[in-house]
Write a protein that holds these residues in place. Structure first.
Motif, PDB file in Angstrom:
ATOM      1  N   LYS A 114      50.783  41.934  25.334  1.00 12.66           N
ATOM      2  CA  LYS A 114      49.698  42.910  25.272  1.00 12.66           C
ATOM      3  C   LYS A 114      49.331  43.281  26.698  1.00 12.66           C
ATOM      4  O   LYS A 114      48.843  42.454  27.461  1.00 12.66           O
ATOM      5  N   GLY A 115      49.609  44.520  27.065  1.00 13.38           N
ATOM      6  CA  GLY A 115      49.306  45.014  28.396  1.00 13.38           C
ATOM      7  C   GLY A 115      48.082  45.897  28.379  1.00 13.38           C
ATOM      8  O   GLY A 115      47.819  46.607  27.411  1.00 13.38           O
ATOM      9  N   ILE A 116      47.327  45.850  29.456  1.00 13.32           N
ATOM     10  CA  ILE A 116      46.151  46.697  29.607  1.00 13.32           C
ATOM     11  C   ILE A 116      46.579  47.951  30.361  1.00 13.32           C
ATOM     12  O   ILE A 116      47.109  47.866  31.470  1.00 13.32           O
ATOM     13  N   LEU A 117      46.369  49.089  29.743  1.00 17.71           N
ATOM     14  CA  LEU A 117      46.803  50.359  30.309  1.00 17.71           C
ATOM     15  C   LEU A 117      45.918  50.720  31.498  1.00 17.71           C
ATOM     16  O   LEU A 117      44.697  50.745  31.398  1.00 17.71           O
ATOM     17  N   VAL A 118      46.546  50.964  32.648  1.00 20.88           N
ATOM     18  CA  VAL A 118      45.822  51.328  33.871  1.00 20.88           C
ATOM     19  C   VAL A 118      45.893  52.835  34.087  1.00 20.88           C
ATOM     20  O   VAL A 118      44.895  53.482  34.362  1.00 20.88           O
ATOM     21  N   ASP A 119      47.087  53.406  33.938  1.00 13.20           N
ATOM     22  CA  ASP A 119      47.275  54.834  34.188  1.00 13.20           C
ATOM     23  C   ASP A 119      48.497  55.311  33.421  1.00 13.20           C
ATOM     24  O   ASP A 119      49.518  54.616  33.369  1.00 13.20           O
ATOM     25  N   VAL A 126      51.389  52.898  34.342  1.00 11.44           N
ATOM     26  CA  VAL A 126      51.031  51.622  34.954  1.00 11.44           C
ATOM     27  C   VAL A 126      50.230  50.798  33.953  1.00 11.44           C
ATOM     28  O   VAL A 126      49.284  51.303  33.347  1.00 11.44           O
ATOM     29  N   PHE A 127      50.624  49.539  33.793  1.00 12.96           N
ATOM     30  CA  PHE A 127      49.850  48.617  32.966  1.00 12.96           C
ATOM     31  C   PHE A 127      49.986  47.226  33.549  1.00 12.96           C
ATOM     32  O   PHE A 127      50.886  46.952  34.341  1.00 12.96           O
ATOM     33  N   HIS A 128      49.029  46.355  33.208  1.00 10.82           N
ATOM     34  CA  HIS A 128      49.156  44.978  33.670  1.00 10.82           C
ATOM     35  C   HIS A 128      49.027  44.015  32.509  1.00 10.82           C
ATOM     36  O   HIS A 128      48.441  44.325  31.474  1.00 10.82           O
ATOM     37  N   ILE A 129      49.616  42.866  32.713  1.00 15.41           N
ATOM     38  CA  ILE A 129      49.635  41.804  31.712  1.00 15.41           C
ATOM     39  C   ILE A 129      49.010  40.575  32.351  1.00 15.41           C
ATOM     40  O   ILE A 129      49.447  40.143  33.421  1.00 15.41           O
ATOM     41  N   ASP A 130      47.976  40.048  31.731  1.00 16.89           N
ATOM     42  CA  ASP A 130      47.331  38.833  32.217  1.00 16.89           C
ATOM     43  C   ASP A 130      47.767  37.652  31.364  1.00 16.89           C
ATOM     44  O   ASP A 130      47.723  37.724  30.133  1.00 16.89           O
ATOM     45  N   GLU A 131      48.188  36.591  32.019  1.00 15.75           N
ATOM     46  CA  GLU A 131      48.582  35.365  31.334  1.00 15.75           C
ATOM     47  C   GLU A 131      47.735  34.223  31.882  1.00 15.75           C
ATOM     48  O   GLU A 131      47.881  33.855  33.048  1.00 15.75           O
ATOM     49  N   PRO A 132      46.829  33.681  31.053  1.00 18.53           N
ATOM     50  CA  PRO A 132      46.012  32.562  31.544  1.00 18.53           C
ATOM     51  C   PRO A 132      46.865  31.309  31.723  1.00 18.53           C
ATOM     52  O   PRO A 132      47.852  31.110  31.016  1.00 18.53           O
ATOM     53  N   ASP A 133      46.497  30.504  32.716  1.00 19.54           N
ATOM     54  CA  ASP A 133      47.122  29.196  32.872  1.00 19.54           C
ATOM     55  C   ASP A 133      46.037  28.175  33.201  1.00 19.54           C
ATOM     56  O   ASP A 133      44.859  28.515  33.263  1.00 19.54           O
ATOM     57  N   GLY A 136      43.854  29.187  36.291  1.00 22.31           N
ATOM     58  CA  GLY A 136      43.267  30.524  36.378  1.00 22.31           C
ATOM     59  C   GLY A 136      44.067  31.499  35.547  1.00 22.31           C
ATOM     60  O   GLY A 136      44.172  31.367  34.336  1.00 22.31           O
ATOM     61  N   LYS A 137      44.665  32.509  36.214  1.00 21.92           N
ATOM     62  CA  LYS A 137      45.504  33.468  35.490  1.00 21.92           C
ATOM     63  C   LYS A 137      46.584  34.014  36.416  1.00 21.92           C
ATOM     64  O   LYS A 137      46.478  33.981  37.637  1.00 21.92           O
ATOM     65  N   PHE A 138      47.609  34.528  35.763  1.00 22.41           N
ATOM     66  CA  PHE A 138      48.734  35.158  36.438  1.00 22.41           C
ATOM     67  C   PHE A 138      48.782  36.592  35.941  1.00 22.41           C
ATOM     68  O   PHE A 138      48.801  36.835  34.730  1.00 22.41           O
ATOM     69  N   ARG A 139      48.759  37.565  36.855  1.00 19.12           N
ATOM     70  CA  ARG A 139      48.783  38.977  36.473  1.00 19.12           C
ATOM     71  C   ARG A 139      50.051  39.652  36.988  1.00 19.12           C
ATOM     72  O   ARG A 139      50.429  39.495  38.145  1.00 19.12           O
ATOM     73  N   SER A 140      50.704  40.377  36.083  1.00 19.83           N
ATOM     74  CA  SER A 140      51.848  41.212  36.446  1.00 19.83           C
ATOM     75  C   SER A 140      51.430  42.659  36.242  1.00 19.83           C
ATOM     76  O   SER A 140      51.061  43.048  35.142  1.00 19.83           O
ATOM     77  N   THR A 141      51.479  43.457  37.292  1.00 16.89           N
ATOM     78  CA  THR A 141      51.180  44.883  37.187  1.00 16.89           C
ATOM     79  C   THR A 141      52.491  45.618  37.285  1.00 16.89           C
ATOM     80  O   THR A 141      53.206  45.524  38.294  1.00 16.89           O
TER      81      THR A 141
END
Length: 146
Positions: A114-119, A126-133, A136-141
């Protein structure tokens, strides 16, 4: 007279329904087939307080690395010669990719990203994906271009 009155009421109801605001969210049916090429991916690691710990950019993509959204709600993605196919959903806030992958035990495992749409414009996606660990978290844009 009664038939005419019923017909007029029906027309008024139809006019009212057609004048209501429509939801402008993107759906697989409203997306024509689109092919997006990977431009770069920015990886960021955050601690639990939200502070950026590490950042790296991957920009060694080729014309063979792409994400294709097909109008029937299917997608095809190729990254470094690895091909993934599945279903997608796209609205004004989120991109969801659902597919199966084969794990080390050769079992097909369902995966949902599930990616969050940025643009999203005709030339940029452009979208990013947040993966909690645990820390904290790891974000891929993901930056794609047309």
């Amino acid at each position: 007279m009664k038939k005419t009155l019923n017909f007029l009421i029906f027309l008024l109801i139809m006019l009212f329904i057609s004048s209501c605001d429509k939801d402008e969210s993107l759906t697989p049916e409203s997306v024509s087939s689109e092919k997006w090429f990977f431009d770069k991916v920015v990886y960021q690691e955050y601690n639990k307080a939200g502070d950026l710990l590490n950042s790296a950019t991957e920009a060694n993509w080729t014309a063979n690395d792409y994400l294709s959204l097909i109008s029937d709600g299917k997608f095809e993605m190729v990254q470094h010669t690895r091909k993934i196919t599945g279903d997608f959903e796209l609205d004004k806030d989120f991109l969801t990719l659902s597919y199966f992958y084969t794990n080390t035990e050769s079992m097909r495992v369902p995966k949902v990203i599930k990616g969050i749409l940025v643009d999203k414009t005709p030339s940029v996606f452009v979208f990013h994906i947040d993966e909690p660990d645990a820390n904290g978290k790891f974000r891929s844009t993901i930056y794609l271009k047309n």
